[in-house]
Design a protein around this motif. Sequence first.
Motif, PDB file in Angstrom:
ATOM      1  N   SER A   1      15.622  12.162 -43.015  1.00 38.95           N
ATOM      2  CA  SER A   1      16.002  12.444 -44.400  1.00 38.95           C
ATOM      3  C   SER A   1      15.255  11.513 -45.348  1.00 38.95           C
ATOM      4  N   ASN A   2      15.222  11.894 -46.607  1.00 39.82           N
ATOM      5  CA  ASN A   2      14.535  11.084 -47.604  1.00 39.82           C
ATOM      6  C   ASN A   2      15.215   9.739 -47.811  1.00 39.82           C
ATOM      7  N   THR A   3      16.543   9.692 -47.688  1.00 44.74           N
ATOM      8  CA  THR A   3      17.232   8.405 -47.844  1.00 44.74           C
ATOM      9  C   THR A   3      16.880   7.456 -46.702  1.00 44.74           C
ATOM     10  N   ASP A   4      16.780   7.992 -45.472  1.00 46.79           N
ATOM     11  CA  ASP A   4      16.359   7.155 -44.349  1.00 46.79           C
ATOM     12  C   ASP A   4      14.921   6.689 -44.523  1.00 46.79           C
ATOM     13  N   LEU A   5      14.092   7.558 -45.067  1.00 46.55           N
ATOM     14  CA  LEU A   5      12.705   7.194 -45.319  1.00 46.55           C
ATOM     15  C   LEU A   5      12.617   6.063 -46.342  1.00 46.55           C
ATOM     16  N   CYS A   6      13.434   6.135 -47.386  1.00 47.98           N
ATOM     17  CA  CYS A   6      13.448   5.073 -48.393  1.00 47.98           C
ATOM     18  C   CYS A   6      13.946   3.762 -47.798  1.00 47.98           C
TER      19      CYS A   6
ATOM     20  N   THR B   1      11.072   2.258 -45.595  1.00 52.03           N
ATOM     21  CA  THR B   1       9.948   1.725 -46.375  1.00 52.03           C
ATOM     22  C   THR B   1      10.401   0.725 -47.418  1.00 52.03           C
TER      23      THR B   1
ATOM     24  N   PRO C   1      14.692   5.187 -54.468  1.00 50.70           N
ATOM     25  CA  PRO C   1      14.528   6.638 -54.584  1.00 50.70           C
ATOM     26  C   PRO C   1      13.706   6.998 -55.822  1.00 50.70           C
ATOM     27  N   MET C   2      13.061   8.128 -55.773  1.00 52.27           N
ATOM     28  CA  MET C   2      12.164   8.543 -56.840  1.00 52.27           C
ATOM     29  C   MET C   2      12.891   8.717 -58.170  1.00 52.27           C
TER      30      MET C   2
ATOM     31  N   ARG D   1       5.439   9.720 -45.313  1.00 53.47           N
ATOM     32  CA  ARG D   1       5.748  10.018 -43.913  1.00 53.47           C
ATOM     33  C   ARG D   1       4.517   9.848 -43.028  1.00 53.47           C
TER      34      ARG D   1
END
Length: 111
Positions: A14-19, A22, A26-27, A2
């Motif tokens: 959200s983490n999905t939007d971040l993925c 970028t 996902p992890m 971030r």
Amino acid sequence: MRSIISIHWPKIISNTDLCERTQQQPMEVEMKRRKWRWIGHTWKPRQCITRHGLVRNPQGRRARERPRMTRKRETEAEIASALKTWKELKEVAQDRMVWRTFCGGPCFPGS
């Protein structure tokens, strides 16, 4: 991640939007892929001590709690979901190119 793309505290993402931004996986998927690559590495056609970690069956009594999900049990569940057996995986791991397509292909348990 971030801070690299300049998303600070007031912005909520959200983490999905971040993925998606970028273009990373996902992890959870990356962890499964690394685990399967490690399994393939230990099944190479040579003797190594790490192979015992995959097939080890510790003796003794377990506590009265719920049984833990060990790495071996978790891997066996993923193998069953991929409709394979340990013996088939050993044979596939001997050929590195076939193993790489297994770990990164559509039959990969994490995809």
